[in-house]
Design an enzyme around this catalytic site. Structure first.
Site, PDB file in Angstrom:
ATOM      1  N   PRO A 160      -0.054 -12.253  -3.541  1.00  0.00           N
ATOM      2  CA  PRO A 160       0.428 -13.620  -3.524  1.00  0.00           C
ATOM      3  C   PRO A 160       1.520 -13.898  -4.558  1.00  0.00           C
ATOM      4  O   PRO A 160       1.476 -13.395  -5.682  1.00  0.00           O
ATOM      5  CB  PRO A 160      -0.812 -14.472  -3.807  1.00  0.00           C
ATOM      6  CG  PRO A 160      -1.805 -13.544  -4.388  1.00  0.00           C
ATOM      7  CD  PRO A 160      -1.481 -12.179  -3.870  1.00  0.00           C
ATOM      8  N   ASN A 161       2.479 -14.658  -4.104  1.00  0.00           N
ATOM      9  CA  ASN A 161       3.597 -15.186  -4.898  1.00  0.00           C
ATOM     10  C   ASN A 161       4.648 -14.145  -5.254  1.00  0.00           C
ATOM     11  O   ASN A 161       5.682 -14.499  -5.822  1.00  0.00           O
ATOM     12  CB  ASN A 161       3.094 -15.895  -6.167  1.00  0.00           C
ATOM     13  CG  ASN A 161       2.189 -17.049  -5.833  1.00  0.00           C
ATOM     14  OD1 ASN A 161       2.535 -17.887  -4.998  1.00  0.00           O
ATOM     15  ND2 ASN A 161       1.026 -17.097  -6.439  1.00  0.00           N
ATOM     16  N   ARG A 205      10.451 -17.394  -9.473  1.00  0.00           N
ATOM     17  CA  ARG A 205       9.237 -17.885 -10.143  1.00  0.00           C
ATOM     18  C   ARG A 205       9.129 -17.299 -11.546  1.00  0.00           C
ATOM     19  O   ARG A 205       9.070 -16.089 -11.720  1.00  0.00           O
ATOM     20  CB  ARG A 205       8.021 -17.464  -9.316  1.00  0.00           C
ATOM     21  CG  ARG A 205       6.700 -17.807  -9.959  1.00  0.00           C
ATOM     22  CD  ARG A 205       5.531 -17.301  -9.113  1.00  0.00           C
ATOM     23  NE  ARG A 205       4.293 -17.502  -9.831  1.00  0.00           N
ATOM     24  CZ  ARG A 205       3.409 -16.549 -10.081  1.00  0.00           C
ATOM     25  NH1 ARG A 205       3.608 -15.330  -9.660  1.00  0.00           N
ATOM     26  NH2 ARG A 205       2.314 -16.830 -10.749  1.00  0.00           N
ATOM     27  N   TYR A 210       8.492 -12.574 -15.102  1.00  0.00           N
ATOM     28  CA  TYR A 210       8.581 -11.601 -14.015  1.00  0.00           C
ATOM     29  C   TYR A 210       9.984 -11.043 -13.805  1.00  0.00           C
ATOM     30  O   TYR A 210      10.160 -10.147 -12.981  1.00  0.00           O
ATOM     31  CB  TYR A 210       8.070 -12.229 -12.715  1.00  0.00           C
ATOM     32  CG  TYR A 210       6.655 -12.730 -12.827  1.00  0.00           C
ATOM     33  CD1 TYR A 210       5.595 -11.846 -13.006  1.00  0.00           C
ATOM     34  CD2 TYR A 210       6.367 -14.092 -12.782  1.00  0.00           C
ATOM     35  CE1 TYR A 210       4.294 -12.295 -13.133  1.00  0.00           C
ATOM     36  CE2 TYR A 210       5.059 -14.547 -12.897  1.00  0.00           C
ATOM     37  CZ  TYR A 210       4.027 -13.651 -13.071  1.00  0.00           C
ATOM     38  OH  TYR A 210       2.745 -14.095 -13.194  1.00  0.00           O
ATOM     39  N   ASN A 255       0.084  -4.181  -6.114  1.00  0.00           N
ATOM     40  CA  ASN A 255       0.241  -5.283  -7.055  1.00  0.00           C
ATOM     41  C   ASN A 255      -0.331  -6.490  -6.334  1.00  0.00           C
ATOM     42  O   ASN A 255       0.383  -7.177  -5.602  1.00  0.00           O
ATOM     43  CB  ASN A 255       1.699  -5.496  -7.442  1.00  0.00           C
ATOM     44  CG  ASN A 255       1.869  -6.641  -8.428  1.00  0.00           C
ATOM     45  OD1 ASN A 255       0.934  -7.397  -8.671  1.00  0.00           O
ATOM     46  ND2 ASN A 255       3.055  -6.775  -8.978  1.00  0.00           N
ATOM     47  N   ALA A 311      -2.651 -12.285  -8.571  1.00  0.00           N
ATOM     48  CA  ALA A 311      -3.852 -12.979  -9.031  1.00  0.00           C
ATOM     49  C   ALA A 311      -5.127 -12.454  -8.361  1.00  0.00           C
ATOM     50  O   ALA A 311      -6.208 -12.527  -8.950  1.00  0.00           O
ATOM     51  CB  ALA A 311      -3.727 -14.477  -8.813  1.00  0.00           C
ATOM     52  N   GLU A 348      -2.311   0.816  -9.658  1.00  0.00           N
ATOM     53  CA  GLU A 348      -2.089  -0.632  -9.702  1.00  0.00           C
ATOM     54  C   GLU A 348      -0.903  -0.919 -10.618  1.00  0.00           C
ATOM     55  O   GLU A 348      -0.773  -0.316 -11.684  1.00  0.00           O
ATOM     56  CB  GLU A 348      -3.340  -1.339 -10.218  1.00  0.00           C
ATOM     57  CG  GLU A 348      -3.186  -2.857 -10.257  1.00  0.00           C
ATOM     58  CD  GLU A 348      -4.507  -3.552 -10.450  1.00  0.00           C
ATOM     59  OE1 GLU A 348      -5.349  -3.495  -9.532  1.00  0.00           O
ATOM     60  OE2 GLU A 348      -4.710  -4.140 -11.515  1.00  0.00           O
ATOM     61  N   HIS A 365       1.449  -4.113 -12.439  1.00  0.00           N
ATOM     62  CA  HIS A 365       1.679  -5.518 -12.782  1.00  0.00           C
ATOM     63  C   HIS A 365       3.010  -5.601 -13.509  1.00  0.00           C
ATOM     64  O   HIS A 365       3.268  -4.812 -14.429  1.00  0.00           O
ATOM     65  CB  HIS A 365       0.567  -6.065 -13.683  1.00  0.00           C
ATOM     66  CG  HIS A 365      -0.750  -6.163 -12.988  1.00  0.00           C
ATOM     67  ND1 HIS A 365      -1.064  -7.206 -12.151  1.00  0.00           N
ATOM     68  CD2 HIS A 365      -1.816  -5.334 -12.988  1.00  0.00           C
ATOM     69  CE1 HIS A 365      -2.280  -7.018 -11.668  1.00  0.00           C
ATOM     70  NE2 HIS A 365      -2.751  -5.877 -12.157  1.00  0.00           N
ATOM     71  N   ARG A 376      -1.536 -11.985 -21.747  1.00  0.00           N
ATOM     72  CA  ARG A 376      -1.475 -13.300 -21.105  1.00  0.00           C
ATOM     73  C   ARG A 376      -2.815 -14.007 -21.224  1.00  0.00           C
ATOM     74  O   ARG A 376      -3.640 -13.669 -22.075  1.00  0.00           O
ATOM     75  CB  ARG A 376      -1.041 -13.118 -19.651  1.00  0.00           C
ATOM     76  CG  ARG A 376       0.381 -12.517 -19.596  1.00  0.00           C
ATOM     77  CD  ARG A 376       1.005 -12.519 -18.252  1.00  0.00           C
ATOM     78  NE  ARG A 376       1.038 -13.862 -17.692  1.00  0.00           N
ATOM     79  CZ  ARG A 376       1.192 -14.100 -16.400  1.00  0.00           C
ATOM     80  NH1 ARG A 376       1.314 -13.096 -15.546  1.00  0.00           N
ATOM     81  NH2 ARG A 376       1.235 -15.335 -15.943  1.00  0.00           N
TER      82      ARG A 376
END
Length: 145
Positions: free
Chosen positions: A10-11, A18, A23, A74, A77, A98, A100, A107
């Site tokens: 998502p996103n 964003r 990012y 990735n 969330a 994975e 990120h 964070r």
């Protein structure tokens, strides 16, 4: 030629727009182009996909089980919330890395734990788009082993 699925959650379709301070300014298309170029060097075929829907991502992990030799994910969330994606990764019986873009450990506390990373051979976090290139290199080595 080995095939690697690169699944984005998502996103990630909003990359470049964003929160660029977290990012970066690269888009998902930019990342895909970089991955395609690097995959040629590694003699890999890639299939890069993005969805904002958990069930679609699960279906793609199941598809990777049949059609891929490795998986880069990735899940955004969903990494921190989805036991269903964790279980799908465990069942796929493939090497998984994975990725990120941001350093999830620097964070918010709720981002520090990743259910999906527990089902992966490794995680790369905080290196921006370079993380995808590093994941491809690592996955090529895992597939060759």
């Amino acid at each position: 030629m080995a095939t690697v699925f690169i699944l984005n959650g998502p996103n990630l379709n909003l990359l470049g727009q964003r929160e660029p301070h977290l990012y970066g300014h690269e888009t998902l298309d930019d990342i895909e182009a970089m991955c395609r170029d690097h995959a040629v060097d590694l003699d890999l075929e890639i299939d890069l996909r993005q969805s904002n829907h958990e069930g679609v991502l699960i279906d793609w992990v199941h598809e990777a089980r049949r059609l891929a030799d490795g998986l880069i994910c990735n899940f955004g969330a969903y990494s921190h919330t989805s036991i269903a994606l964790h279980d799908a990764l465990k069942a796929c019986d493939l090497p998984v890395i994975e990725v990120h873009l941001s350093n999830i450990h620097a964070r918010e506390t709720f981002r520090h734990a990743s259910y999906t990373a527990q089902a992966a051979q490794g995680m790369i976090a905080g290196l921006g788009p370079t993380g995808y290139r590093l994941a491809l290199t690592a996955l090529a080595d895992l597939i060759d082993a």
